[in-house]
Design an enzyme around this catalytic site. Structure first.
Site, PDB file in Angstrom:
ATOM      1  CG  HIS A 357      71.233  62.962  33.693  1.00 31.84           C
ATOM      2  ND1 HIS A 357      72.423  63.577  34.011  1.00 31.84           N
ATOM      3  CD2 HIS A 357      71.156  62.957  32.352  1.00 31.84           C
ATOM      4  CE1 HIS A 357      73.023  63.951  32.889  1.00 31.84           C
ATOM      5  NE2 HIS A 357      72.277  63.579  31.868  1.00 31.84           N
ATOM      6  CE  LYS A 545      72.464  68.813  48.253  1.00 32.04           C
ATOM      7  NZ  LYS A 545      73.318  68.206  47.290  1.00 32.04           N
ATOM      8  NE  ARG A 546      64.203  72.051  42.082  1.00 33.03           N
ATOM      9  CZ  ARG A 546      63.469  72.159  40.981  1.00 33.03           C
ATOM     10  NH1 ARG A 546      63.996  72.646  39.874  1.00 33.03           N
ATOM     11  NH2 ARG A 546      62.198  71.814  40.977  1.00 33.03           N
ATOM     12  CE  LYS A 551      68.160  67.009  44.675  1.00 38.07           C
ATOM     13  NZ  LYS A 551      69.467  66.701  44.056  1.00 38.07           N
ATOM     14  CB  THR A 653      77.234  68.711  39.674  1.00 38.94           C
ATOM     15  OG1 THR A 653      75.892  69.202  39.722  1.00 38.94           O
ATOM     16  CG2 THR A 653      77.334  67.639  38.610  1.00 38.94           C
ATOM     17  CE  LYS A 657      78.134  73.007  39.899  1.00 38.31           C
ATOM     18  NZ  LYS A 657      76.659  73.105  39.772  1.00 38.31           N
TER      19      LYS A 657
HETATM   20  C1  26V Z   1      63.912  66.500  34.545  1.00 38.37           C
HETATM   21  C2  26V Z   1      62.785  67.168  34.222  1.00 38.37           C
HETATM   22  C3  26V Z   1      62.931  68.560  33.786  1.00 38.37           C
HETATM   23  C4  26V Z   1      61.688  69.178  33.259  1.00 38.37           C
HETATM   24  C5  26V Z   1      60.448  68.694  33.944  1.00 38.37           C
HETATM   25  C6  26V Z   1      60.323  67.221  33.984  1.00 38.37           C
HETATM   26  C7  26V Z   1      61.578  66.536  34.325  1.00 38.37           C
HETATM   27  C8  26V Z   1      61.557  65.260  34.740  1.00 38.37           C
HETATM   28  C9  26V Z   1      62.672  64.590  35.055  1.00 38.37           C
HETATM   29  C10 26V Z   1      63.848  65.202  34.970  1.00 38.37           C
HETATM   30  C11 26V Z   1      65.023  64.412  35.296  1.00 38.37           C
HETATM   31  C12 26V Z   1      65.922  65.116  36.151  1.00 38.37           C
HETATM   32  C13 26V Z   1      67.089  64.262  36.367  1.00 38.37           C
HETATM   33  C14 26V Z   1      68.184  65.029  37.016  1.00 38.37           C
HETATM   34  O1  26V Z   1      68.172  66.226  37.086  1.00 38.37           O
HETATM   35  N1  26V Z   1      69.159  64.309  37.486  1.00 38.37           N
HETATM   36  C15 26V Z   1      70.298  64.898  38.112  1.00 38.37           C
HETATM   37  O2  26V Z   1      71.328  64.939  37.142  1.00 38.37           O
HETATM   38  C16 26V Z   1      72.524  65.488  37.660  1.00 38.37           C
HETATM   39  C17 26V Z   1      73.497  65.586  36.511  1.00 38.37           C
HETATM   40  O3  26V Z   1      73.845  64.320  36.071  1.00 38.37           O
HETATM   41  C18 26V Z   1      73.032  64.624  38.786  1.00 38.37           C
HETATM   42  O4  26V Z   1      74.191  65.210  39.308  1.00 38.37           O
HETATM   43  C19 26V Z   1      71.986  64.496  39.876  1.00 38.37           C
HETATM   44  O5  26V Z   1      72.413  63.595  40.864  1.00 38.37           O
HETATM   45  C20 26V Z   1      70.690  64.017  39.277  1.00 38.37           C
HETATM   46  O6  26V Z   1      69.647  64.057  40.241  1.00 38.37           O
END
Ligand code: 26V
Length: 813
Positions: A357, A545-546, A551, A653, A657
């Site tokens: 992702h 968004k975040r 971004k 995403t 939406k």
């Molecule tokens: C997530 C987390 C969550 C807990 C804390 C540590 C940590 C480290 C890395 C990540 C990866 C996050 C990756 C992510 O959220 N990617 C997003 O995924 C979406 C669904 O596929 C996509 O639409 C976004 O473009 C992408 O940034």
């Protein structure tokens, strides 16, 4: 199910009486919510039981979606919707003087995720159930989900999320299905009967207790399971306790239970914290143990039966967070089920599939060797063996190419590389949009793609149109159905039939009226929450968004500042009034992102209170972005800001939406924006900026100098200077870090480089909005061509292309 409103009303009133010993009149809104949800849950429970029974009998292959995050939001409304009961409940309640929406608002969002990745998992669950697919979720029941964001004096302040405070009606605790997960200790290999057996001693056991949440399919009897694991302990240290050392006994209990206490609130920036690795292994191990146990009940428990595990079970890992599924499945098959290495490896490699992702280098997970060794000694042994075998295979193919082998190794430079483990241990690797998958294949994972050419595919993301269109925007849904019939609900591709009506004046007026009503609803919320009156005749320009540098909320904000400067210089400037709406959370330790929030809020303070610009523009930062808030904002949006640096946003995403709700995208050629453009055509989207290829070439070969851009664009120069020249009512160094990231480190995300084109694109938006007929036709076309971005399409591609699972239609007995 209820045959009539009358029957529903009676059941509802009885439920309040039996649950609370109160009459309807005496009951609180919260009690009514619990009564209604409990009633619905009972209906769901029957189908849930039937689904489980029929899955077992059919013996069809099942898929388990392993994800650290499931951002479910609220379930009452979506459950009613999928059961087809919204109407009867809404009308029945109305006759009792109760608004369904008020009851829905009682439910705490299940905010068990950071953003896109977690919400995607929730959309997939909805689609799997609605497509009759035997697919279930496996995750963690975090006691505290994503923090609650308050904006205080323009700054983000984090408060703990306490979503379980009033209990959670949708979950069922299954204590009889608990399993033990072992941490630490030491592992010895011993020979027993000619086999090497791993003996794990001195470990710390944590009891994993599952809480099951039913996932209700739309218009079918399917109810799948989201199994969330909670860390508990029953081995209270009685020796300390009886010696009177209560504190020590309690301390130990809390330390073990800490595992499932809190969601890490950093997306795209993993911290190498022990507790997080513990969380990962905790739910992976518990999940796999429970799947193997069920498999043995259904398909037999001999080593030969387990040798064909992959024919009946698919396990999908959502990013690398559950990548320990690879060594853990190996462990279970070898240590507990007596398969040998080769058999276990054959099964594992054919069971697990993996989605990437993100390609942000800082987000690729790696764990220090020492940490893995001490916390998960058996995992380390297995990963080490996998690494040796994989490196040997690489050596065969590329003899002497040490650099390549090092760059692909599972263990290198002191770390275990989780993405490498996930690629090597799975039969399928996919990205989440075309451009992202291509970057994976050709750049980030190029050597892996060369070695495993058939393993890589693309599966463009999607969102559930049931929640994000039908439920969030019921008036629009009704209008669509009145225009093209109800078929689009089950077959979102049919939305394309709307295209023929893009220039239909009557439909255009109705679409506009629906948008207007949604804008009023949002404006009321903003008025009530923030005390700010916004112009419902203005363009609602939305970036939700975040908050993250890539971004580029900063690009949006700098453009607003530029627009403000121009309005000040020329109060007669002929622009459409516009309300810029932001929402989003920053990671707690992400200093730059937090200052970007403050920057936006400072702009809001200056602009919203300056009578000189005649209210032509306003800036709103809505606090505490969440699934529920998204459901309120998105239907009200005219413009969708999707302005990430090309190549950085894997898919996005929110873009889908917003399009589904008739917003026009202003965006870069990044992530799924490219496919949105391909669907709607150039006339129905506003694209600007560098391409991914250009961005990557700058990174590779240089050639970008931010100062050139800065010095040659006086408007941009002014706005950038205003960050630090005392123009804004904050201390002069307040936005140093933003200025620094732009000007001193050569603008890593090309904000200045893209600024001029963005400003032109914004002018196009302005002019298009001025031509309302044209604008409404664009809005209709966006809705019409959003069908491709329904997660039903995505999930069926996974089901056919990766998981090889078939629908199992659940009969009502
Ligand atoms: C997530 C987390 C969550 C807990 C804390 C540590 C940590 C480290 C890395 C990540 C990866 C996050 C990756 C992510 O959220 N990617 C997003 O995924 C979406 C669904 O596929 C996509 O639409 C976004 O473009 C992408 O940034």
């Amino acid at each position: 199910m209820f045959e009539s409103k009358e029957q529903f009303k009676q059941a509802f009133i009885e439920k309040i009486q039996t649950l609370f010993g109160q009459s309807l009149e005496e009951s609180s809104t919260a009690a009514r919510y619990v009564a209604l949800s409990t009633l619905i849950r009972e209906i769901i429970s029957k189908r849930w039981y039937q689904s489980n029974q029929q899955y077992s009998i059919s013996k069809e292959k099942q898929v388990y979606y392993f994800s650290m995050e499931f951002l479910l939001g609220r379930l009452l409304g979506s459950n009613l919707f999928n059961l087809g009961m919204t109407e009867v409940c809404c009308q029945g309640l109305k006759e009792l003087g109760i608004e369904l929406t008020e009851l829905e608002a009682v439910e705490h969002d299940a905010g068990l995720g950071n953003g896109g990745l977690g919400r995607l998992a929730a959309c997939f669950l909805d689609s799997m159930a609605s497509l009759h697919l035997p697919g279930h979720g496996t995750g963690i029941r975090f006691r505290h989900g994503m923090f609650e964001q308050k904006i205080v004096d323009g700054y983000q302040v984090e408060l703990p999320d306490n979503w379980l405070r009033d209990g959670y009606v949708w979950e069922t605790r299954k204590v009889d299905r608990a399993v033990t997960v072992k941490f630490g200790g030491n592992v010895q290999m011993e020979e027993q009967g000619g086999r090497l057996i791993a003996i794990h001693e001195n470990y710390e056991p944590v009891l994993a207790v599952p809480y099951d949440v039913p996932i209700v399919g739309a218009n079918c009897n399917t109810v799948n399971t989201l199994r969330l694991w909670s860390a508990e302990t029953n081995n209270f240290d009685f020796s300390s306790f009886s010696k009177g050392d209560f504190l020590k006994a309690v301390e130990e209990k809390y330390s073990l239970e800490a595992t499932s206490q809190i969601l890490y609130p950093d997306d795209n920036y993993p911290e190498g914290k022990t507790l997080r690795l513990k969380q990962q292994y905790f739910f992976v191990s518990a999940g796999l143990q429970s799947i193997v146990r069920r498999y043995k009940r259904t398909h037999g428990g001999s080593p030969a039966d387990l040798g064909i595990f992959h024919k009946k079970i698919a396990i999908h890992i959502n990013d690398t967070h559950p990548a320990l599924a690879v060594p853990e499945l190996m462990r279970i098959l070898m240590d507990e089920e007596s398969l040998d290495w080769d058999q276990a490896w054959h099964v594992t490699r054919n069971t697990i599939s993996y989605t990437n992702h993100t390609i942000l280098p800082e987000a690729l997970e790696k764990w220090p060797i020492e940490l893995v060794k001490t916390l998960l000694p058996r995992m380390y042994m297995i990963i080490n063996e996998l690494n040796e075998r994989f490196c040997a295979a690489l050596w065969q193919r590329y003899p002497g190419d040490w650099e390549r082998i090092r760059s692909m190794a599972l263990i290198a430079d002191g770390y275990v590389h989780m993405a490498h483990l996930a690629v090597v241990g799975s039969y399928s690797v996919n990205g989440v949009a075309e451009v992202h998958s291509n970057i994976l294949k050709n750049e980030v994972m190029a050597p892996f793609h060369e070695f495993f050419p058939y393993r890589f595919t693309n599966k463009t993301n999607g969102v559930t149109h049931r929640r994000w269109l039908a439920k969030a925007n019921p008036q629009l849904a009704a209008l669509i159905t009145a225009t093209i019939g109800p078929g689009w609900m089950a077959h979102p591709d049919e939305l394309a039939n709307l295209h023929r009506f893009a220039h239909d004046g009557a439909l255009q007026n109705e679409i506009k009226a629906v948008k207007q009503a949604n804008k009023e609803r949002l404006a009321n919320y903003i008025q009530a929450k923030m005390g700010i009156a916004i112009d419902v005749g203005s363009i609602f320009d939305v970036q939700v968004k975040r908050i993250h540098a890539y971004k580029r909320q900063t690009l949006n904000a700098l453009h607003i500042l530029d627009l403000y400067n121009r309005l000040k210089a020329d109060p007669g400037l002929d622009i459409e009034p516009r309300t810029f709406i932001f929402a989003g959370k920053s990671a707690t330790g992400y200093y730059l992102a937090k200052r970007i929030i403050k920057f936006i809020n400072t702009l809001a303070q200056v602009i919203n209170n300056d009578p000189a610009i005649g209210g032509k523009i306003k800036v709103i930062f809505l606090e505490n972005y969440s699934v529920s808030l998204a459901e309120l904002i998105i239907p009200a949006a005219d413009v969708s800001e999707q302005i990430s640096t090309a190549s950085k946003e894997a898919s996005g995403t929110g873009n889908m939406k917003l399009m589904m709700n008739g917003a026009i995208t202003i965006g870069t050629l990044d992530g799924a924006n490219i496919e949105i453009k391909d669907e709607v055509g150039d006339d129905n989207i506003v694209i600007f900026g560098l391409t991914a290829e250009q961005v990557m070439n700058y990174y590779k070969y240089g050639g970008y100098n931010v100062l050139d851009v800065y010095n040659n664009n006086p408007r941009l120069k002014l706005a950038v200077d205003q960050l630090i020249n005392g123009f804004l009512p904050v201390s002069p160094d307040e936005f140093d870090c933003i200025h620094h990231s732009l000007m001193r480190t050569n603008d890593e995300y090309f904000v200045l480089k893209d600024f001029a084109n963005y400003a032109v694109a914004q002018e196009r938006i302005n002019n298009l909005y001025g031509k309302q007929r044209c604008w409404q036709s664009m809005a209709i076309n966006n809705i019409a061509f959003s069908g491709r971005f329904a997660s039903d399409r995505t999930v069926s591609e996974y089901a056919i292309g990766i998981w090889k699972i078939k629908p199992v239609v659940i009969r009502e007995n």
